[in-house]
Design a protein around this motif. Sequence first.
Motif, mmCIF file in Angstrom:
data_model
loop_
_atom_site.group_PDB
_atom_site.id
_atom_site.type_symbol
_atom_site.label_atom_id
_atom_site.label_comp_id
_atom_site.label_asym_id
_atom_site.label_seq_id
_atom_site.Cartn_x
_atom_site.Cartn_y
_atom_site.Cartn_z
ATOM 1 N N PRO A 1 -22.932 -30.783 -44.779
ATOM 2 C CA PRO A 1 -21.896 -31.899 -45.243
ATOM 3 C C PRO A 1 -21.094 -31.306 -46.176
ATOM 4 N N THR A 2 -19.874 -31.912 -46.389
ATOM 5 C CA THR A 2 -18.943 -31.693 -47.217
ATOM 6 C C THR A 2 -19.131 -32.531 -48.411
ATOM 7 N N ILE A 3 -19.127 -31.989 -49.481
ATOM 8 C CA ILE A 3 -19.159 -32.614 -50.860
ATOM 9 C C ILE A 3 -17.794 -32.877 -51.547
ATOM 10 N N LEU A 4 -17.786 -34.210 -51.944
ATOM 11 C CA LEU A 4 -16.563 -34.449 -52.875
ATOM 12 C C LEU A 4 -17.038 -34.676 -54.047
ATOM 13 N N TYR A 5 -16.351 -33.994 -55.174
ATOM 14 C CA TYR A 5 -16.555 -34.008 -56.524
ATOM 15 C C TYR A 5 -15.423 -34.467 -57.289
ATOM 16 N N ASP A 6 -15.678 -35.436 -58.253
ATOM 17 C CA ASP A 6 -14.587 -36.018 -58.955
ATOM 18 C C ASP A 6 -14.747 -35.423 -60.425
ATOM 19 N N SER A 7 -13.600 -34.719 -60.795
ATOM 20 C CA SER A 7 -13.722 -34.050 -62.313
ATOM 21 C C SER A 7 -13.683 -35.040 -63.203
ATOM 22 N N LYS A 8 -13.098 -36.215 -62.957
ATOM 23 C CA LYS A 8 -12.948 -37.139 -64.135
ATOM 24 C C LYS A 8 -14.157 -38.031 -64.393
ATOM 25 N N THR A 9 -15.418 -38.057 -63.554
ATOM 26 C CA THR A 9 -16.657 -38.249 -63.990
ATOM 27 C C THR A 9 -17.671 -37.285 -64.101
ATOM 28 N N GLY A 10 -17.076 -36.253 -63.437
ATOM 29 C CA GLY A 10 -18.004 -34.964 -63.557
ATOM 30 C C GLY A 10 -19.030 -35.122 -62.890
ATOM 31 N N LYS A 11 -18.900 -35.812 -61.620
ATOM 32 C CA LYS A 11 -20.219 -35.944 -60.568
ATOM 33 C C LYS A 11 -19.704 -35.846 -59.160
ATOM 34 N N LYS A 12 -20.554 -35.564 -58.322
ATOM 35 C CA LYS A 12 -20.532 -35.709 -56.975
ATOM 36 C C LYS A 12 -19.997 -37.190 -56.559
ATOM 37 N N CYS A 13 -19.068 -37.390 -55.906
ATOM 38 C CA CYS A 13 -19.074 -38.905 -55.612
ATOM 39 C C CYS A 13 -19.186 -39.278 -54.178
ATOM 40 N N LEU A 14 -19.241 -38.448 -53.168
ATOM 41 C CA LEU A 14 -19.209 -38.679 -51.904
ATOM 42 C C LEU A 14 -19.875 -37.266 -50.985
ATOM 43 N N GLU A 15 -20.737 -37.473 -50.186
ATOM 44 C CA GLU A 15 -21.039 -36.557 -49.138
ATOM 45 C C GLU A 15 -20.851 -36.966 -47.776
ATOM 46 N N LEU A 16 -19.890 -36.256 -47.071
ATOM 47 C CA LEU A 16 -19.469 -36.491 -45.630
ATOM 48 C C LEU A 16 -19.963 -35.327 -44.664
ATOM 49 N N ARG A 17 -20.778 -36.136 -43.737
ATOM 50 C CA ARG A 17 -21.148 -35.149 -42.706
ATOM 51 C C ARG A 17 -20.410 -35.290 -41.443
ATOM 52 N N ASP A 18 -20.483 -33.919 -40.880
ATOM 53 C CA ASP A 18 -19.673 -33.716 -39.437
ATOM 54 C C ASP A 18 -18.556 -34.147 -39.450
#
Length: 895
Positions: free
Chosen positions: A66-83
């Motif tokens: 999975p590809t992980i999307l991190y939001d620097s504004k919140t400092g958290k991972k916001c999405l995890e996208l598979r395939d």
Amino acid sequence: MNKLIALIACSLVTGYTFAQQKRPLDVKACTSWNRIDNPKLSPTGRYVTYKIVPTERGYSDSDKIPTILYDSKTGKKCLELRDVDNFKYFNQDRQLSYTQTDSTGKTLTYILNLPSGKKTLWQHRESLAPIKGSPVSAALVKTAEDKAKNIKSHDNLIIRNLKTKDSVCIENIVRYDIFNEGRSIVFMQDRDAQRQIMYGAVAGPYKVMLKGEKKAMPTYFNFDQNTLTGRFDINDSLYCRFSLKHNSIDTVLCVDEIPVPENMKIARISLTRNPNYVMLEIGDKANFGKKRKKETRTKDDSFELELWTWDEKEVPTLQSASTYQRAAYDKYIYNRKTRRLVKIAPVEGNMLMPYRELGDVNYLIYTDETPYLKQKEWREKIPFDVYAVDIHTGQSRLIGKEYREQPKWSPTGRWVMMYDSHKRNWNKFDANSGAVSNVSADIPYPVYDETHDKPAPAPSYGIAGWTADGKYVMVRDAYDWWKIALDGSKKTVCMTRGNGRSSQVSYRILYSNMDKEVFGADEKVYVLGVHHKDMSQSICQIDMKGNVRTLMHGDYMYNIKAFSENHKYCLWVRQNVSTFPDLCHSTANFTNIKRVTDANPQQKEYVWGSVKIVEWKNYEGKQNRGLLYLPEGYDSKQTYPVIVQFYETHTEEKNHYIMPLLSSAMANATYAMSNGYIVFMPDIHFTIGSPGQSTYDAVVSGVDWLVGQGIAHKGKIGLQGHSWSGYQTTYLVTKTDIFDCAQIGAPITDMVTGYLGIRNGSGLPRYFMYEDTQSRMGATLWNAKEQYRAMSPIINADKIHTPLLIFHNDNDEAVAYEQGRALYLAMRRLQRPAWMVNYKGEGHFVMKPAAQKDWTIRMMQFFDYYLKGTKEPRWMKEGIHLRDRGYDQKYDLVK
């Protein structure tokens, strides 16, 4: 089998004391580490995407991660996208598109609104093709031919504003460019027998730039969005430039005006930015359009002969029947002002053109490597001569002989900087006067690599950059930057004011997506500062006045992954012996640092180690440095086994994170430390002609120093080397008995047959390694017979009393398998303890995971037996006969 491996791996750590809450690394742990793939920073710098991939998975086998999307504004991972695949940010990072394949094999495109993660399916017939920085998508849709309706096959351009939902269709489009953040367009369009170039706002109305019958119109155009200018040609005959700003078209060249010599023909035309000059390649008409006659020969398949001829261009192992060679012709320049056509380089000449623009100069330069082509078998780089040619008369003259580094033009096309590797200085070539002069004579320190210890000429430290006005060039020494006035009007000065040398910090180019060679007056250049005393690093900025500002400094190695397109944010990593290079996000000034990933949280469960630089005086009386890796909780009052391993120099790698992986060649230092070993990596600086003796002077003196310091103890010192250091290790065990065991991988054991060998991978004869590069003999075999003999350890195998574990695979593409096997056979004939492992079908390194597990176990069991005093494994005691091969690996220890 896996259970047995796990049991044996655990047995490797018997007797080692470690903190109760931690455990030593084992084989299973070495397969649990992760790496970070495809880290990307969004254009505005707000978002980061990445993948956490197990190291056992290949780089082509990470699609399902999975590809992980991190939001620097919140400092958290916001999405995890598979395939998913084909990530594209657009609309100022408010949206993200990607593709995904469903269960039927159909590829679908989705749009994500950020940061909400709301997903919508792209349902239009054209592809989603966002325009950078805008909410606009533009893509072509092919319309098939319909004879019944008298419609010919054509392309339509669909432009959609994803924010307003407005759309535009431009039919029968041939070529287009959308610019001004998706608001404007220039395009070529067909209408019946007519073709036109138009431009304007995306939604119209459009202005006509050019219109006419298709056969008299261009088939393409190139467009520069920054200058709003473009160019095209009509039938390779009429070359034009256009300007949207002035709504104008200028004829740059009509080919008919060029006075091409009789029986000659133009092969290629290159327009320069200077409208007065046109570059051409021209050849004999008789050589154009020749077709090779179809062969009617009958091949004799009864046998196959390979003939080696002493003076042919390439040895058979380098020859290829399918090698593609672009046809080459003589080079000419056409001056549109004087209407003169001048030959400026022969067919073998390689023109070096200014990379920004060609000024109104009198000279150009070209290089010619023809005299040295056969030397590619004994030179690391093929030398070349440099010629200056008068573009008005075509007269050329030699201005540089046997150069190794390509000359570089200044931004304005007036000057050329040329490094002479034989005289070890920088020369300046004036394209107006044709004069060549030394411009580094005023620099009081060497501008060449002083640590270079190979027979080939020392390379330069390089050019740091140029000022945009073309007046100055910045040349590097070992530490600082020097500012040279190219017109000689001002004295050469140390741009960085000697700060680098006084503090022993080298200012090096910091490579990133913001790399530049041309600096504006207000430019602040990012550089990497390497602190030689402790090998810590810093990230700095140097302005054009020479002020150096340190943005970040630590006992780390730094690497920039990307700056955001607005230059406000940065994605980077830092690492040292105990810090995995996790992704970090910060401002471009390296403030507000946020750790994005924690790829290997399991590290805290394992015993680790530390590293420090040590220094001693070697047998040549010179100061020598090296790296000393110590187990966690090291106690100087205890006795530890020591593995000595090396290659060339290591101290610059002090802060490199050594991921605990299965071994593909030498022992993993982190794994060894975790299991109670000290690892010593001495630096080696070579004397040309005696690489083995140089190794002895550095390594054995370092081991003596360790013993004198109470760090190493006789009876517990092992030696290890692979490839080049496999040779060095073999040499050492013929000269000293200080080592209690040695593991030797893929070694050259005989300099004579090594010199006369061919690399199986590249097909290249090995002369170059001895005469020019790594093997450092600096002479042919016949010019240095005694030196080659003296440096060949196989001759002195009878002096080896150290037990050996030899590693050499029969499909080695770099070093002939027979070299390692010869060492084993010598030890067998001499009846000295030696084992040889050959992972059949493997190359210079062991690549199959199962074989890596096996090699890791056997290698560490060998060291454990001789250095820790463990029981002997059965494979060392009994061997593995053909009947047991693959059935009984004999890892278990003799009872």
